[in-house]
Design an enzyme around this catalytic site. Structure first.
Site, short mmCIF file in Angstrom:
data_model
loop_
_atom_site.label_atom_id
_atom_site.label_comp_id
_atom_site.label_asym_id
_atom_site.label_seq_id
_atom_site.Cartn_x
_atom_site.Cartn_y
_atom_site.Cartn_z
N LEU A 39 5.55 0.37 -8.69
CA LEU A 39 5.53 -0.95 -8.02
C LEU A 39 6.63 -1.80 -8.65
O LEU A 39 6.84 -1.73 -9.85
CB LEU A 39 4.16 -1.58 -8.22
CG LEU A 39 3.93 -3.07 -7.98
CD1 LEU A 39 2.46 -3.30 -7.59
CD2 LEU A 39 4.24 -3.94 -9.21
N ASN A 40 7.35 -2.59 -7.82
CA ASN A 40 8.14 -3.67 -8.43
C ASN A 40 7.87 -4.99 -7.70
O ASN A 40 6.69 -5.37 -7.63
CB ASN A 40 9.60 -3.31 -8.69
CG ASN A 40 10.45 -2.88 -7.53
OD1 ASN A 40 10.14 -1.90 -6.86
ND2 ASN A 40 11.54 -3.55 -7.29
N ASP A 41 8.86 -5.68 -7.23
CA ASP A 41 8.69 -7.08 -6.82
C ASP A 41 7.50 -7.37 -5.88
O ASP A 41 7.26 -6.62 -4.94
CB ASP A 41 9.93 -7.55 -6.04
CG ASP A 41 11.22 -7.11 -6.67
OD1 ASP A 41 11.20 -6.58 -7.78
OD2 ASP A 41 12.26 -7.30 -6.02
N TYR A 100 13.87 -3.06 1.08
CA TYR A 100 13.97 -3.88 -0.12
C TYR A 100 13.21 -5.20 0.03
O TYR A 100 12.59 -5.47 1.05
CB TYR A 100 15.44 -4.11 -0.46
CG TYR A 100 16.04 -3.01 -1.32
CD1 TYR A 100 15.38 -1.80 -1.52
CD2 TYR A 100 17.27 -3.18 -1.95
CE1 TYR A 100 15.93 -0.80 -2.32
CE2 TYR A 100 17.83 -2.19 -2.75
CZ TYR A 100 17.15 -1.00 -2.94
OH TYR A 100 17.71 -0.03 -3.73
N ARG A 168 20.88 -9.71 -0.90
CA ARG A 168 19.54 -9.22 -0.52
C ARG A 168 18.43 -10.24 -0.81
O ARG A 168 18.67 -11.28 -1.36
CB ARG A 168 19.23 -7.92 -1.26
CG ARG A 168 19.35 -7.97 -2.76
CD ARG A 168 19.04 -6.59 -3.36
NE ARG A 168 19.35 -6.53 -4.77
CZ ARG A 168 20.51 -6.09 -5.26
NH1 ARG A 168 21.45 -5.66 -4.46
NH2 ARG A 168 20.73 -6.08 -6.57
N ASP A 169 17.22 -9.85 -0.46
CA ASP A 169 15.98 -10.55 -0.80
C ASP A 169 15.81 -11.90 -0.09
O ASP A 169 15.72 -12.95 -0.75
CB ASP A 169 15.85 -10.74 -2.33
CG ASP A 169 16.14 -9.46 -3.11
OD1 ASP A 169 15.94 -8.38 -2.53
OD2 ASP A 169 16.57 -9.54 -4.27
N GLU A 222 19.19 -12.19 -8.09
CA GLU A 222 18.27 -11.49 -7.20
C GLU A 222 17.10 -12.41 -6.84
O GLU A 222 16.84 -13.41 -7.52
CB GLU A 222 17.73 -10.22 -7.88
CG GLU A 222 18.79 -9.18 -8.19
CD GLU A 222 18.21 -7.82 -8.56
OE1 GLU A 222 17.36 -7.76 -9.45
OE2 GLU A 222 18.63 -6.81 -7.95
C1 FRU Z 1 14.56 -6.82 -7.87
C2 FRU Z 1 15.19 -5.88 -6.84
C3 FRU Z 1 15.58 -6.63 -5.59
C4 FRU Z 1 15.58 -5.54 -4.56
C5 FRU Z 1 14.40 -4.70 -5.01
C6 FRU Z 1 14.51 -3.23 -4.75
O1 FRU Z 1 13.73 -6.15 -8.77
O2 FRU Z 1 16.30 -5.21 -7.40
O3 FRU Z 1 16.80 -7.32 -5.67
O4 FRU Z 1 15.41 -6.01 -3.27
O5 FRU Z 1 14.27 -4.92 -6.40
O6 FRU Z 1 13.35 -2.57 -5.09
#
Ligand code: FRU
Length: 479
Positions: A39-41, A100, A168-169, A222
């Site tokens: 898991l990330n963001d 993403y 992104r994001d 980011e």
């Molecule tokens: C931040 C990031 C975002 C990107 C996502 C990819 O942790 O690098 O910039 O959208 O994770 O998993």
């Protein structure tokens, strides 16, 4: 649903079915974690049709990361959660190398998700200036669970010339009947910046301007977020490329916010880090039906594997989210405190006697606990909380510090913050994650840790205080 999506869905369901959300020594009791894998963001945080929605960057097939999907949890009360499965798959030409990060816009009848589709062209590219196509995509839903077709709303070809391929994001919000979007980016010449777009209908987006600091403040920003709180405007970003210092920027990458000035500009001297712990990155905020602004962060750190690791990898999963934190402004700073609802996890209470300046209690490691120490009057210049020699919080000479033993920290040693006084501290400790809130959330440390015994002696020493300790019941995670 395409054949590819069906195959991905079926395979994820099989591996998730075999994964038990509660089984495993380090499985968490009150933090959201992936069913399996990585898991990330936090993504798409919102309140929609009576429920909280927490989406997240999810790599179910690989505990070390890899191809990103969006996983999805919902809750009616921020306490107990339902895992809804995978919401978005990398199944279109626009996002075949990863769905993403992005955000949600909840309108009365529709939930809109905005995100980045990641595409890497095969070949000999640096993937910074060339070789990467990252368009902004949109999907919508009426029930918050099933999403329609993906549409490209800003093509990578239309981004301003001065940027590299790193854009992104998207974070979207509504202001006076118009919609706005911020995107994080890396300018040519390696300077982090945010792109601002505007729309009247959520489909056509017009580039307005960029926001950046006068001097370069990292090479990439980011996961931007832009919001108003207490009549003030804030821009949150996760910059990469800042130089480490003793009391600031101690991790490889940072997350923090600027207060936006009247003329819309930001200054690097105003940047405040959200969190001083080892594991905090890419937070996102949202407002719920009560009007509160809540923040959830990723309790992890990208590219830190050589410094510290996670013992959950052996259990087939990695990383978690912070608890939801309510934001409040005081003296120009944002204070963060666990959402009130989390108090409903509290079970029996132990009162820590303030008259002795050393208090010791035993705690079961596999039960989380909530420790609140208030009215602290530091004596002997030092105030300490230790947990069985594995974790130490120390406040001395206006410096707050957390430190871990080699085993419990898995490479995490010390992190520090300057705080002119210590009035209270709240510790939310889970089986393998701990969040410390100083002075009602003026400073926060979020960190994973891996205690290596079943119970620990909790010791508070060095001053007068009032203390309460609660064992916590585990959140209910249903699938
Ligand atoms: C931040 C990031 C975002 C990107 C996502 C990819 O942790 O690098 O910039 O959208 O994770 O998993």
């Amino acid at each position: 649903m395409s054949t590819l999506t069906k195959v991905l869905e079926r395979n994820i369901k099989v591996i998730e079915k075999n994964a038990d959300l509660t089984e495993g020594r380090f499985r968490l009791g009150h933090h959201l974690m992936p069913p399996v894998g990585w898991l990330n963001d936090p993504n798409g945080l919102c309140w929609y049709k009576g429920r909280y929605h927490v989406f997240f960057q999810y790599a179910p097939f690989d505990v070390e990361g890899g191809l990103k999907f969006w996983g999805h949890y919902t809750s009616e009360d921020l306490v107990d959660w339902k895992y809804e499965g995978t919401a978005l798959y990398p199944d279109s030409p626009y996002d075949c190398h990863g769905v993403y990060s992005g955000s949600a816009l909840a309108e009365s009848e529709k939930l809109h998700l905005f995100f980045t589709g990641n595409v890497k062209i095969d070949g000999d590219y640096d993937y910074i200036n060339e070789g990467r196509e990252t368009s902004t995509l949109h999907v919508e839903s009426e029930d918050g669970i099933h999403f329609g077709d993906k549409e490209e709303i800003i093509s990578f070809e239309k981004y301003p010339e001065e940027f590299t391929c790193h854009i992104r994001d998207p974070k979207v919000w509504k202001e006076n009947d118009r919609y706005f979007m911020v995107l994080g980016g890396r300018l040519k010449g390696d300077k982090g910046a945010v792109l601002v777009y505007e729309s009247e209908n959520l489909k056509e987006w017009k580039f307005k301007h960029i926001i950046t600091t006068p001097e370069a403040f990292g090479y990439m920003w980011e996961c931007p977020d832009y919001f108003e709180l207490d009549g003030k405007k804030f821009l949150s970003v996760s910059p990469q490329g800042l130089k480490r210092e003793e009391f600031r920027f101690q991790n490889i990458y940072q997350s923090g916010y600027f207060q936006v000035k009247e003329d819309g500009s930001v200054d690097e001297r105003d940047f405040r880090e959200w969190d001083m712990g080892f594991d905090f990155y890419a937070p996102q905020t949202f407002t719920d039906n009560s009007g509160r602004r809540l923040l959830i962060g990723w309790m992890g750190m990208p590219d830190a594997e050589e410094e510290y690791t996670n013992k959950t990898i052996d259990e087939g999963w990695q990383h978690c989210l912070t608890v939801p934190r309510e934001l409040r402004v005081k003296d120009g700073k944002i204070f963060q405190y666990p959402a009130k609802e989390l108090e409903r996890l509290r079970k029996e209470k132990t009162i820590l006697d303030d008259e002795k300046s050393i208090v010791e209690v035993r705690i079961e490691v596999n039960e989380g606990f909530d420790l609140l120490i208030e009215d602290i009057a530091v004596t002997d210049r030092s105030f300490q909380i230790s947990m069985g020699g594995q974790m130490l919080f120390k406040y001395e000479n206006e410096i707050a510090e957390i430190g871990f033993s080699e085993i419990a920290g898995a490479g995490r040693n010390k992190r520090k913050a300057k705080v002119s006084e210590l009035n209270n501290i709240r510790i939310l400790a889970d089986t393998s994650a701990v969040e410390l809130y100083l002075n009602d959330g003026e400073i926060v440390f979020s960190t994973r840790y891996y205690p290596d015994c079943e119970d620990l002696q909790l010791k508070v020493k060095g001053g007068k205080f009032r203390g309460n300790l609660w064992n916590l019941r585990k959140m209910i995670f249903t699938k």
